[in-house]
Design a protein around this motif. Sequence first.
Motif, PDB file in Angstrom:
ATOM      1  N   GLU A 184      82.583  17.498  61.964  1.00 50.13           N
ATOM      2  CA  GLU A 184      82.049  17.574  63.329  1.00 50.13           C
ATOM      3  C   GLU A 184      80.771  16.742  63.457  1.00 50.13           C
ATOM      4  N   VAL A 185      79.923  16.805  62.443  1.00 51.28           N
ATOM      5  CA  VAL A 185      78.694  15.993  62.459  1.00 51.28           C
ATOM      6  C   VAL A 185      79.044  14.509  62.490  1.00 51.28           C
ATOM      7  N   SER A 243      80.376  13.171  65.827  1.00 46.38           N
ATOM      8  CA  SER A 243      79.475  13.219  66.987  1.00 46.38           C
ATOM      9  C   SER A 243      78.946  11.833  67.317  1.00 46.38           C
ATOM     10  N   ASP A 244      78.189  11.744  68.417  1.00 49.92           N
ATOM     11  CA  ASP A 244      77.665  10.459  68.900  1.00 49.92           C
ATOM     12  C   ASP A 244      76.321  10.094  68.290  1.00 49.92           C
ATOM     13  N   ALA A 258      72.826  11.390  61.415  1.00 49.03           N
ATOM     14  CA  ALA A 258      73.955  12.077  60.791  1.00 49.03           C
ATOM     15  C   ALA A 258      73.674  12.332  59.315  1.00 49.03           C
TER      16      ALA A 258
END
Length: 859
Positions: free
Chosen positions: A520-521, A524-525, A531
């Motif tokens: 999920e990390v 992400s954007d 990150a």
Amino acid sequence: MALKHWEELAFGDTDVSEIGGKGMGLVRLARLDLPVPPFFVLTADEYRKSGRFPKKLRPLLEDALKRLGPGPYAVRSSAVAEDGVQFSFAGQLESVLGPDELDDVISGISTCWKSGNSARVQAYCAEAGIEPGPVAVVVQRLVGGTASGVLFTGTPEDPDRVLISAAWGVGEGVVQGLVPCDTFRVSADGTIDSEIDDKDEAWRVGEGVVTVPLDQRAIPCLHDGLVRRVAAMGRRLEDEQGAPQDIEFTVDHNELFVVQVRPITVRIPRGKRLLWDNSNIVESYNGVTTPMTYSFAKHAYTIIYQLFCRVMGVDDATIRQNSQLFHRMIGLVGGRVYYNLNAWYGVIAMLPGYQVNREFMEQMMGVAEVAGDEDAGAEAAGWQKALIWYPKLAWLGVKMVWRIGTLDHSVARFQALFKEAYTAHRKRNIDALSPFELLEMYQDLETRLLWEWTPPIVNDFFVMIFYGVLKKQCQKLTGDEETNLHNELLAGEGDLESTLPTIEALRLAQWLRMRPELVEVLASDIDDTEALAHLCDDPELVTQMDRYIRLYGDRCVDELKLETESLRHRPEFLVSILRNYLRGEPLDPDEFGASERRIRMGAEARFFQMVSGPKGWLLGWVLDQTRRRVKCREDLRFARTRIFGLVRDIVRAWGLRFVEAGVLDAREDVFYLTMDEVQGYIRGTTVTTNLRGLVALRRAEFEGHHAGSRPDERFHTRGIVHVDNAFRGPVQAALDADGNLVGTGCCPGVVEGPVVVLDDPRNGARLDGQILVAERTDPGWVPLYPSISGLLVERGSLLSHSAVVAREMGIPTIVGIRGLTERIQDGDVVRLDGGTGVVVVLSGEGANESDGPVAEAEE
């Protein structure tokens, strides 16, 4: 006296202040007894006095015209500052062509004098920072030539050939750009390169632009013999004047006349000719390279090529006698690393048998484009030299047989030596060492590894030998010069050291898929840096990433450039790679290269169907040796990567010590110094101790290299390399008969889809099955390969790292595509055929309209 005839000027004393630059040029021609139409000059002092034609000169002018003979005449301005080395005044002053009566000539003289005060001349002089000055006038018998032209004895782009532009009629049409012209480029040996235009118009005296008869339009306006006469005359004038010349000439029924001459005001390089090429070395040193990297690479090449010569049987006395050649193997042009091919040829000319077997040597060494004899320093080998060299060649052959038999043992010994030295130094906290401790570490690496680099050199030698033999035999077996069988036989070797970082990264991605919170990390954007900060909260992942960086942290994009930050300094690149892997379909590391192994098996079946008996055994041995040597080369290159990683950390630590000592502002400043400067500063042997000032000077210069135009891939220089040379060569895109880009197919397969054009993979490119387009790649790009469907590279060869690893991974690949990054833009749709080397642009600005609709992708 206000009027001087050409005989008086040619055999008497005169000065440019009297007769102007154009008049002085004609005097020089007359003194050399060259064919100049007769002329006289109205001196500049008369212009100073009145600025208009004085009546007292009318009788003198009338008499002078009679001495010239019947008109028409050419009346030309001749400013004192004109036609000099610095200022040509080309097209600024007036000329009047064609008057044949006294009053018309007088009118023309007045026009020329008045043009000296025109707004055009005033603006030209203001821009040049000079005073307009007085104007003399040349009156010359006008030759109504059948053809005329302009000659440059050299140009900055092509200093070695005479350039001639000529057209039918009088030269005014050529110099004013009014009519189509033929172009001739004449080499020193008389070779002519002609471009014949459709000359539908010409310029005639009294008529202006006229139509040329149909039967004369497509034929050369100068025949070859006349072209050579004109070129020879130009070279004679250049020799006499000591500078390149701009010459106007006319031809009247095969009789040649020179009507004007002046120095070329653009500086043209002259002197020793050197040939530069970076078509291969760019894979290691791409783009602008810092002084530190260049100085280290230059030193390494000096050592490596001396070792190579010893391997090839060159005695120590010959190596010492030619020691300066080894220091010139590479140069820095526009901040970029280039091979000096003259030095390169000088080195291989020392090899036994080069004079009698030059073609084989060039093929063996992988010369992409063979140099001419002038660049190669070649001379014909007579039977006397053959008697000397053939025994040496025979002895070299015996030594090579011995080396191939002992090579695996030599390589194993070197790898053990490397592992011992690398492991010992990598365990140390390099950033905490003192400057002298760092010096000792560097010297130890040079002594224990660099000067023991003979096994990698020998292995590389046999890679070229066996690969060349395998390729030639596959071409003979298939009857196809374009066959890809030899590449298919080398596919799927497995266990390449250079692919291990990618396989381990795929395993890490496989493990991450079982940790949804970490995926999920990465999905992400947030950027890679943020990150990474989140991922570091997971101890187990940190342990795995630390292990990966400990094993492969020296691998990075541009890994042979010391200024490049490796994974040890910039782990965010690993985050970017993992994001690409997770974005696409899951890839099983254990199935890595499976498709290539299938290609290999099919190729082996075809290969051994075509050969049998002793020949089959011999070619099987060649194939086995080729595979082993290529794999060994990739493994040894990874050792080279790790050595460069250690040197990089040593240099960075020196930078840190210099910042602490207050002599540099930032650690990275050290890369704008050379290796000798840094070590000399520590030891007290350097000349310049103001390192901060030196860094500022170099940084400004290299920023200019980044912002400026890039030198061409291959070019000549004349004289002092960095004076007056344009660094341009005849590089053109390689196209097939249908206008499609063509390169060297490395790995078979047809792929169709959009492209992603990358110049630096560290910029966080999102890849998910696209075709990757790059000017060049190096081992640091390999982690991107599992996320792409095809690879197109502008530089490189069949044995370049891109080709070897792509074959291992089963990625359809084409390298060596000239003009690729100029023609293909990000997002274009292309179809590549890794077997034939053809790239068809299906949509985008570079698309070929004849390609038709987008075809279905082939598996």
